[in-house]
Every structure is written in C-alpha cells, then in structure tokens.
Design a protein around this motif. Structure first.
Motif, PDB file in Angstrom:
ATOM      1  N   UNK A   1       0.979  -1.105  -0.175  1.00 49.29           N
ATOM      2  CA  UNK A   1       0.061   0.118   0.205  1.00 49.29           C
ATOM      3  C   UNK A   1       1.043   1.925  -0.213  1.00 49.29           C
ATOM      4  N   UNK A   2       0.831   2.232  -1.287  1.00 49.87           N
ATOM      5  CA  UNK A   2       1.077   3.431  -0.946  1.00 49.87           C
ATOM      6  C   UNK A   2       0.903   4.289   0.442  1.00 49.87           C
ATOM      7  N   UNK A   3       1.898   4.369   1.292  1.00 48.17           N
ATOM      8  CA  UNK A   3       0.517   4.801   2.459  1.00 48.17           C
ATOM      9  C   UNK A   3       0.870   6.543   2.364  1.00 48.17           C
ATOM     10  N   UNK A   4       0.928   7.501   1.544  1.00 49.13           N
ATOM     11  CA  UNK A   4       0.657   8.632   1.065  1.00 49.13           C
ATOM     12  C   UNK A   4      -0.302   8.716   0.667  1.00 49.13           C
ATOM     13  N   UNK A   5      -0.794   7.984  -0.532  1.00 50.33           N
ATOM     14  CA  UNK A   5      -2.282   7.802  -1.303  1.00 50.33           C
ATOM     15  C   UNK A   5      -3.751   7.494  -0.125  1.00 50.33           C
ATOM     16  N   UNK A   6      -3.041   7.035   0.585  1.00 52.44           N
ATOM     17  CA  UNK A   6      -3.780   6.256   1.785  1.00 52.44           C
ATOM     18  C   UNK A   6      -4.499   7.084   2.763  1.00 52.44           C
ATOM     19  N   UNK A   7      -3.183   8.031   2.918  1.00 53.08           N
ATOM     20  CA  UNK A   7      -3.271   9.114   3.867  1.00 53.08           C
ATOM     21  C   UNK A   7      -4.387   9.882   2.898  1.00 53.08           C
ATOM     22  N   UNK A   8      -4.436  10.817   1.533  1.00 55.57           N
ATOM     23  CA  UNK A   8      -5.283  11.047   0.995  1.00 55.57           C
ATOM     24  C   UNK A   8      -6.631  10.677   1.557  1.00 55.57           C
ATOM     25  N   UNK A   9      -7.204   8.932   1.095  1.00 56.89           N
ATOM     26  CA  UNK A   9      -8.302   8.707   0.980  1.00 56.89           C
ATOM     27  C   UNK A   9      -8.911   9.196   2.728  1.00 56.89           C
ATOM     28  N   UNK A  10      -8.278   8.770   3.759  1.00 56.83           N
ATOM     29  CA  UNK A  10      -8.903   9.120   4.658  1.00 56.83           C
ATOM     30  C   UNK A  10      -8.812  10.342   5.431  1.00 56.83           C
ATOM     31  N   UNK A  11      -8.631  10.891   4.534  1.00 53.87           N
ATOM     32  CA  UNK A  11      -8.593  12.901   4.710  1.00 53.87           C
ATOM     33  C   UNK A  11      -9.686  13.205   4.135  1.00 53.87           C
ATOM     34  N   UNK A  12      -9.319  13.010   2.846  1.00 54.52           N
ATOM     35  CA  UNK A  12     -10.798  12.955   1.654  1.00 54.52           C
ATOM     36  C   UNK A  12     -12.107  12.841   2.697  1.00 54.52           C
ATOM     37  N   UNK A  13     -11.927  11.701   3.053  1.00 52.54           N
ATOM     38  CA  UNK A  13     -13.614  11.264   3.482  1.00 52.54           C
ATOM     39  C   UNK A  13     -13.570  11.151   5.487  1.00 52.54           C
TER      40      UNK A  13
ATOM     41  N   UNK B   1      -4.663  17.268  -3.410  1.00 48.78           N
ATOM     42  CA  UNK B   1      -5.253  17.586  -2.273  1.00 48.78           C
ATOM     43  C   UNK B   1      -6.495  18.756  -2.393  1.00 48.78           C
ATOM     44  N   UNK B   2      -5.634  19.799  -3.631  1.00 45.54           N
ATOM     45  CA  UNK B   2      -5.935  21.484  -3.711  1.00 45.54           C
ATOM     46  C   UNK B   2      -6.954  20.908  -4.337  1.00 45.54           C
ATOM     47  N   UNK B   3      -6.785  19.981  -5.275  1.00 41.05           N
ATOM     48  CA  UNK B   3      -8.254  19.681  -6.110  1.00 41.05           C
ATOM     49  C   UNK B   3      -9.539  19.446  -5.118  1.00 41.05           C
ATOM     50  N   UNK B   4      -9.360  18.471  -4.519  1.00 44.93           N
ATOM     51  CA  UNK B   4     -10.586  18.304  -3.457  1.00 44.93           C
ATOM     52  C   UNK B   4     -10.487  19.185  -2.577  1.00 44.93           C
ATOM     53  N   UNK B   5      -9.389  20.176  -2.874  1.00 43.65           N
ATOM     54  CA  UNK B   5      -9.934  21.072  -1.621  1.00 43.65           C
ATOM     55  C   UNK B   5     -10.637  20.486  -0.926  1.00 43.65           C
ATOM     56  N   UNK B   6     -10.841  19.347   0.333  1.00 48.53           N
ATOM     57  CA  UNK B   6     -11.141  19.507   1.779  1.00 48.53           C
ATOM     58  C   UNK B   6     -10.937  20.095   3.088  1.00 48.53           C
TER      59      UNK B   6
END
Length: 206
Positions: free
Chosen positions: A94-106, A201-206
């Motif tokens: 697992x790419x942990x940085x991508x997983x962090x984006x997934x978790x932060x987005x949710x 992250x900028x595109x999601x702007x969460x």
C-alpha cells in the motif's frame, strides 16, 4: 466557466494505491530459469486477462491458464504451477501517502470509491493489505461485468458513489483509463507519483 468542485473521489488500485515491487517477479523468474518479464507478459495477454477482469472466469482459472502457458518454458506443469503460485503469493504494498489522502478526503466529507479492473480475489487482497473499510464503495470490474475504460464502467462507479460524473475526480496511472473517464464526464488526473499529491489535495479542497 470552470468545472464544479469534486465531491467524490474515485481512485485506481494498481499503480496508484497499490504498488508492486518488480524484484519479486524477477526473483521467481531467475529461480525457475525463466526469461525476464515472461510472467507478466503471459499473465497480461489481453485474451487471457479480459475474461478474469469481467468475471467470466475466476482468479484461480486465470492463474491456471498462466501456468499452462508457462509449462513449456520450465519443462513441466508442476514446476510451472509452482512458479506461478510463488509469484502470486506476493500481493503488493500500500502507498501510505495515497491512503492518507483517501482518509483525509473521507474525513472532509468527500465520498471515496476504489475503482479498479480486478479479479474475484480483490476482497481478499483488500483484507490482506488492511484496506477493508477504507472506502465508501468498491467498484470491481469482475463484479459488474465491465472494465475500464468503458463508459458503462464509469457510469456504474458514479451510481455507486451516488454522485454525478461532473462532481467525481478519478485518479489513474493509465492514459487510456483517464481518457475513458473524461469521455464519461468525470474529471480525471493522470497519476505519475508522489509529485501529484499536492495537486490532488488542492483539487479536492477538503
């Protein structure tokens, strides 16, 4: 006029969230006296791969067909089967940085789907990698019977996310998948690695 802000994220699995170390396959090939790259070459032949990605055959059937095709190269079906089974035991990382984006987005209120061309082994892989419960939806081509980059795949993904295509941001490392998503009305980012994290992250702007 600009696009609407994304309220849902659809992220590819292999090449984005899951990485594969090529040294694993190379090690198996050396051990069994195989030519470099032959495991992937045989496994990814489209006539062999397409049926498993659309659920027409099982992952086990696909693996068996790879072993059958490899038999002549290793001298016996038993050795071919052993080589393929050893290769298949490695399920990636697992790419942990991508997983962090997934978790932060949710956490920020964005619905997140895993959008992947995969086999019926996907649920087991998600469990083995500790990813169960990390997504609002999982859109597996072998379960819905259609694969990326078909428009129908992305329509099914948007329906699962309960989000209109114009509000979904899709991330994939393959140009053909990105083109398919855009043709279906989604925003899409061609993933090239960690350098894209800031933009995502900028595109999601969460």
């Amino acid at each position: 006029m600009g696009r609407e802000r994304a309220t849902a994220l659809l992220v590819d699995f292999d090449g984005v969230l899951r990485r594969w170390d090529p040294a694993v396959a190379a090690g198996v090939e050396r051990e069994y006296g195989l030519s470099e790259g032959v495991l992937t070459e045989i496994a990814m032949q489209w006539g062999r791969l397409r049926p498993v990605l659309t659920g027409e055959v099982s992952h086990a059937d696909w693996v068996a067909s790879v072993a059958d095709a490899l038999t002549e190269s290793v001298g016996s079906r038993e050795r071919a089967r052993a080589a393929v089974e050893q290769w298949q035991r490695y399920r990636g990382e697992v790419d942990r940085e991508v997983l962090d984006v997934v978790r932060d987005a949710r956490a920020g209120g964005i619905r997140v789907g895993l959008g992947t061309n995969a086999t019926d082994l996907l649920d087991a892989d998600l469990a083995a990698l500790g990813l169960v419960g990390e997504f609002d939806v999982v859109v597996n081509s072998s379960k819905i019977g259609v694969h990326k980059p078909a428009k129908e795949y992305f329509q099914a993904a948007c329906e699962a996310l309960e989000t209109s295509p114009g509000r979904v941001l899709f991330v994939d490392d393959e140009d053909w998948a990105v083109r398919g998503a855009r043709a279906a009305g989604l925003s899409a980012l061609r993933w090239s690695g960690p350098a894209d994290l800031r933009y995502l992250r900028a595109a999601l702007a969460y």
